[in-house]
Design a protein around this motif. Structure first.
Motif, PDB file in Angstrom:
ATOM      1  N   ILE A 165      -8.246  -9.061  22.058  1.00 13.89           N
ATOM      2  CA  ILE A 165      -9.148  -7.925  22.271  1.00 13.89           C
ATOM      3  C   ILE A 165      -8.421  -6.603  22.020  1.00 13.89           C
ATOM      4  O   ILE A 165      -7.276  -6.415  22.439  1.00 13.89           O
ATOM      5  N   SER A 166      -9.101  -5.702  21.342  1.00 16.85           N
ATOM      6  CA  SER A 166      -8.621  -4.323  21.230  1.00 16.85           C
ATOM      7  C   SER A 166      -9.816  -3.390  21.431  1.00 16.85           C
ATOM      8  O   SER A 166     -10.960  -3.746  21.143  1.00 16.85           O
ATOM      9  N   TRP A 167      -9.523  -2.194  21.953  1.00 14.45           N
ATOM     10  CA  TRP A 167     -10.590  -1.247  22.306  1.00 14.45           C
ATOM     11  C   TRP A 167     -10.410   0.081  21.582  1.00 14.45           C
ATOM     12  O   TRP A 167      -9.286   0.538  21.369  1.00 14.45           O
ATOM     13  N   ASP A 168     -11.535   0.693  21.207  1.00 11.66           N
ATOM     14  CA  ASP A 168     -11.574   2.080  20.745  1.00 11.66           C
ATOM     15  C   ASP A 168     -12.611   2.798  21.595  1.00 11.66           C
ATOM     16  O   ASP A 168     -13.547   2.175  22.113  1.00 11.66           O
ATOM     17  N   THR A 169     -12.461   4.092  21.743  1.00 11.90           N
ATOM     18  CA  THR A 169     -13.473   4.881  22.435  1.00 11.90           C
ATOM     19  C   THR A 169     -13.958   5.990  21.511  1.00 11.90           C
ATOM     20  O   THR A 169     -13.248   6.405  20.589  1.00 11.90           O
ATOM     21  N   GLY A 214     -18.471   6.167  24.856  1.00 11.02           N
ATOM     22  CA  GLY A 214     -18.800   5.025  24.015  1.00 11.02           C
ATOM     23  C   GLY A 214     -17.579   4.159  23.786  1.00 11.02           C
ATOM     24  O   GLY A 214     -16.453   4.657  23.653  1.00 11.02           O
ATOM     25  N   VAL A 215     -17.773   2.838  23.753  1.00 15.24           N
ATOM     26  CA  VAL A 215     -16.649   1.923  23.546  1.00 15.24           C
ATOM     27  C   VAL A 215     -16.927   1.019  22.353  1.00 15.24           C
ATOM     28  O   VAL A 215     -18.069   0.673  22.056  1.00 15.24           O
ATOM     29  N   ARG A 216     -15.862   0.657  21.667  1.00 15.32           N
ATOM     30  CA  ARG A 216     -15.928  -0.253  20.530  1.00 15.32           C
ATOM     31  C   ARG A 216     -14.930  -1.383  20.778  1.00 15.32           C
ATOM     32  O   ARG A 216     -13.736  -1.153  20.913  1.00 15.32           O
ATOM     33  N   LEU A 217     -15.450  -2.575  20.921  1.00 18.41           N
ATOM     34  CA  LEU A 217     -14.615  -3.746  21.201  1.00 18.41           C
ATOM     35  C   LEU A 217     -14.398  -4.524  19.902  1.00 18.41           C
ATOM     36  O   LEU A 217     -15.357  -4.862  19.198  1.00 18.41           O
ATOM     37  N   ARG A 218     -13.148  -4.803  19.605  1.00 13.67           N
ATOM     38  CA  ARG A 218     -12.812  -5.655  18.456  1.00 13.67           C
ATOM     39  C   ARG A 218     -12.167  -6.933  18.983  1.00 13.67           C
ATOM     40  O   ARG A 218     -11.199  -6.881  19.744  1.00 13.67           O
ATOM     41  N   TYR A 219     -12.721  -8.060  18.564  1.00  9.72           N
ATOM     42  CA  TYR A 219     -12.210  -9.353  19.032  1.00  9.72           C
ATOM     43  C   TYR A 219     -11.863 -10.213  17.820  1.00  9.72           C
ATOM     44  O   TYR A 219     -12.709 -10.485  16.975  1.00  9.72           O
ATOM     45  N   GLN A 220     -10.599 -10.624  17.756  1.00  4.76           N
ATOM     46  CA  GLN A 220     -10.128 -11.461  16.654  1.00  4.76           C
ATOM     47  C   GLN A 220     -10.410 -12.926  17.000  1.00  4.76           C
ATOM     48  O   GLN A 220      -9.645 -13.569  17.699  1.00  4.76           O
ATOM     49  N   PHE A 221     -11.534 -13.404  16.501  1.00  3.21           N
ATOM     50  CA  PHE A 221     -11.995 -14.749  16.842  1.00  3.21           C
ATOM     51  C   PHE A 221     -11.464 -15.779  15.853  1.00  3.21           C
ATOM     52  O   PHE A 221     -11.525 -15.581  14.632  1.00  3.21           O
ATOM     53  N   LYS A 222     -10.950 -16.870  16.403  1.00  3.83           N
ATOM     54  CA  LYS A 222     -10.509 -17.996  15.574  1.00  3.83           C
ATOM     55  C   LYS A 222     -11.338 -19.211  15.957  1.00  3.83           C
ATOM     56  O   LYS A 222     -11.319 -19.650  17.105  1.00  3.83           O
ATOM     57  N   TYR A 277     -12.799 -25.092  15.704  1.00  3.25           N
ATOM     58  CA  TYR A 277     -13.146 -26.301  14.953  1.00  3.25           C
ATOM     59  C   TYR A 277     -12.714 -26.221  13.489  1.00  3.25           C
ATOM     60  O   TYR A 277     -12.315 -27.222  12.895  1.00  3.25           O
ATOM     61  N   THR A 278     -12.804 -25.034  12.891  1.00  5.60           N
ATOM     62  CA  THR A 278     -12.484 -24.887  11.466  1.00  5.60           C
ATOM     63  C   THR A 278     -11.209 -24.096  11.210  1.00  5.60           C
ATOM     64  O   THR A 278     -10.654 -24.167  10.115  1.00  5.60           O
ATOM     65  N   GLY A 279     -10.750 -23.340  12.217  1.00  3.55           N
ATOM     66  CA  GLY A 279      -9.568 -22.508  12.040  1.00  3.55           C
ATOM     67  C   GLY A 279      -9.864 -21.186  11.348  1.00  3.55           C
ATOM     68  O   GLY A 279      -8.961 -20.355  11.184  1.00  3.55           O
ATOM     69  N   GLU A 280     -11.111 -20.983  10.938  1.00  4.79           N
ATOM     70  CA  GLU A 280     -11.466 -19.732  10.270  1.00  4.79           C
ATOM     71  C   GLU A 280     -11.398 -18.566  11.248  1.00  4.79           C
ATOM     72  O   GLU A 280     -11.704 -18.708  12.427  1.00  4.79           O
ATOM     73  N   GLU A 281     -11.006 -17.404  10.732  1.00  5.71           N
ATOM     74  CA  GLU A 281     -10.872 -16.217  11.575  1.00  5.71           C
ATOM     75  C   GLU A 281     -11.872 -15.148  11.155  1.00  5.71           C
ATOM     76  O   GLU A 281     -12.209 -15.026   9.981  1.00  5.71           O
ATOM     77  N   GLU A 282     -12.347 -14.401  12.130  1.00  7.53           N
ATOM     78  CA  GLU A 282     -13.243 -13.281  11.861  1.00  7.53           C
ATOM     79  C   GLU A 282     -13.106 -12.255  12.967  1.00  7.53           C
ATOM     80  O   GLU A 282     -12.668 -12.567  14.077  1.00  7.53           O
ATOM     81  N   GLU A 283     -13.459 -11.031  12.661  1.00 11.83           N
ATOM     82  CA  GLU A 283     -13.444  -9.978  13.669  1.00 11.83           C
ATOM     83  C   GLU A 283     -14.860  -9.777  14.203  1.00 11.83           C
ATOM     84  O   GLU A 283     -15.797  -9.572  13.433  1.00 11.83           O
ATOM     85  N   ILE A 284     -15.000  -9.872  15.510  1.00 10.60           N
ATOM     86  CA  ILE A 284     -16.279  -9.580  16.164  1.00 10.60           C
ATOM     87  C   ILE A 284     -16.224  -8.130  16.635  1.00 10.60           C
ATOM     88  O   ILE A 284     -15.317  -7.744  17.379  1.00 10.60           O
ATOM     89  N   LEU A 285     -17.190  -7.334  16.186  1.00 12.05           N
ATOM     90  CA  LEU A 285     -17.220  -5.907  16.523  1.00 12.05           C
ATOM     91  C   LEU A 285     -18.447  -5.622  17.381  1.00 12.05           C
ATOM     92  O   LEU A 285     -19.568  -5.932  16.999  1.00 12.05           O
ATOM     93  N   ILE A 286     -18.211  -5.025  18.558  1.00 14.91           N
ATOM     94  CA  ILE A 286     -19.299  -4.695  19.480  1.00 14.91           C
ATOM     95  C   ILE A 286     -19.159  -3.244  19.895  1.00 14.91           C
ATOM     96  O   ILE A 286     -18.085  -2.819  20.327  1.00 14.91           O
ATOM     97  N   GLU A 287     -20.245  -2.486  19.773  1.00 15.21           N
ATOM     98  CA  GLU A 287     -20.256  -1.105  20.251  1.00 15.21           C
ATOM     99  C   GLU A 287     -21.238  -0.998  21.409  1.00 15.21           C
ATOM    100  O   GLU A 287     -22.301  -1.609  21.379  1.00 15.21           O
ATOM    101  N   ASN A 288     -20.874  -0.225  22.422  1.00 16.95           N
ATOM    102  CA  ASN A 288     -21.771  -0.041  23.555  1.00 16.95           C
ATOM    103  C   ASN A 288     -21.774   1.415  23.984  1.00 16.95           C
ATOM    104  O   ASN A 288     -20.723   1.988  24.300  1.00 16.95           O
ATOM    105  N   THR A 289     -22.969   1.989  23.969  1.00 18.65           N
ATOM    106  CA  THR A 289     -23.150   3.389  24.403  1.00 18.65           C
ATOM    107  C   THR A 289     -24.270   3.460  25.437  1.00 18.65           C
ATOM    108  O   THR A 289     -24.949   4.472  25.569  1.00 18.65           O
TER     109      THR A 289
END
Length: 322
Positions: free
Chosen positions: A181-185, A202-210, A213-225
């Protein structure tokens, strides 16, 4: 406690059906004796049939996730103002639906369109079985209309996608890797001017998801205001993250079972599901073929019949895939 309430509800529904069936049986005897009229028998039959159908309908919502609240996200498709306007119309439709069912609604994130409408919105819809009902809305929604934004008055086609995930609570165990997890404001507020919030709430959450089952990686980006309280927005963003991770596991189970039972109809989470043709006065669901000419009613949130048609065809199938 939730399971106890659910059991009580099932008992209540069963008792209502049983009472209606007994009343119908007695009405056949009474009509022979001319104690009641044939119209009253017809009324008793209609009541019993409705209760049986409602019980069968509720039986389509027996998965654990069905009982939960949900997160509903709308993204406008390509097409600029036209598709952004369509996305805002869908947002209004779901807000009206939620209001008519007494669900609690909050806007977690909203990005307005360049000229009109919205680019994206994330809505938390809280209440019993919100996910169970609204999961039927997953997919691409297609609008065909004479565009008010086209000077030549041409018929235009627009698209918007809808994603619905369970809004999980602390009773559901979802593994979140803290190190990922990493955060931006950032400053949150309106379109500008005096109403702009000067505090970085406002917050922006970045989650490095692996994918486990497949080992594939992606970034999940969530903003909340949602609020002007940064800690609260962080909490809301984390709740949305848990919902997304829960939904990924849910989709994995569905995909694995679909491989085994390839003969069954599949639930396509990202496919075009429904067309709204305004000038033909028609809204049609392509999965169930249910359609209605009440376009205004649908856009005012009256989508229960679409939901019912979907669950009656696919609901039991989902449960068997667990």
């Amino acid at each position: 406690m939730k399971k106890v309430r659910e059991l009580k509800k099932w008992i209540e529904l069963y008792n209502e059906v049983n009472a209606a069936a007994e009343e119908l049986q007695l009405s056949y005897e009474y009509v022979k004796e001319e104690v009641i009229t044939e119209e009253e028998v017809d009324s008793a039959y209609a009541k019993a049939l409705e209760l049986v159908e409602n019980l069968e309908f509720r039986n389509m919502l027996r998965d654990e996730a069905d009982q939960m609240s949900c997160v509903l996200k709308i993204n406008s498709g390509a097409g600029g103002t036209e598709s952004q306007d369509w996305a805002s119309m869908l947002m209004r439709m779901y807000l009206r639906y939620a209001e008519s069912h007494n669900y609690k609604v909050s806007i977690a994130n909203l990005q307005e369109g360049d000229e009109a409408g919205i680019k994206t919105v994330t809505i938390n819809i809280e209440g019993d079985y919100a996910f169970g009902y609204l999961k039927s809305e997953n997919g691409v929604h297609r609008l065909v209309r004479v565009s008010p934004y086209n000077a030549q008055g041409k018929r235009m086609t627009s698209f918007a996608s809808v994603f619905v995930t369970p809004l999980v609570d602390d009773t559901i165990e979802v593994k979140v890797e803290t190190a990922a997890i990493s955060w931006d404001t950032f400053r949150s507020g309106g379109a500008g001017g005096q109403n702009v919030n000067k505090v970085e709430s406002g917050v922006r959450l970045r989650y490095q998801f692996k994918d486990p089952y497949t080992g594939e990686e992606e970034e999940i980006l969530i903003e909340n205001t949602e609020t002007r309280d940064q800690p609260k927005n962080r909490e809301n963003a984390m709740r949305q993250l848990r919902s997304i991770l829960y939904d990924k596991e849910l989709k994995h189970r569905l995909a694995e079972q679909a491989k085994i039972e390839a003969g069954k109809k599949k639930i396509e989470w990202g496919s075009q599901i429904r067309s709204y043709v305004f000038d033909d006065r028609r809204v049609k669901d392509h999965r169930t073929n249910y359609q209605t000419s009440d376009v205004n009613g649908v856009m005012d949130g009256k989508i229960d019949e679409f939901i019912k048609a979907y669950l009656m065809e696919f609901g039991g199938e989902e449960a068997s895939e667990k």
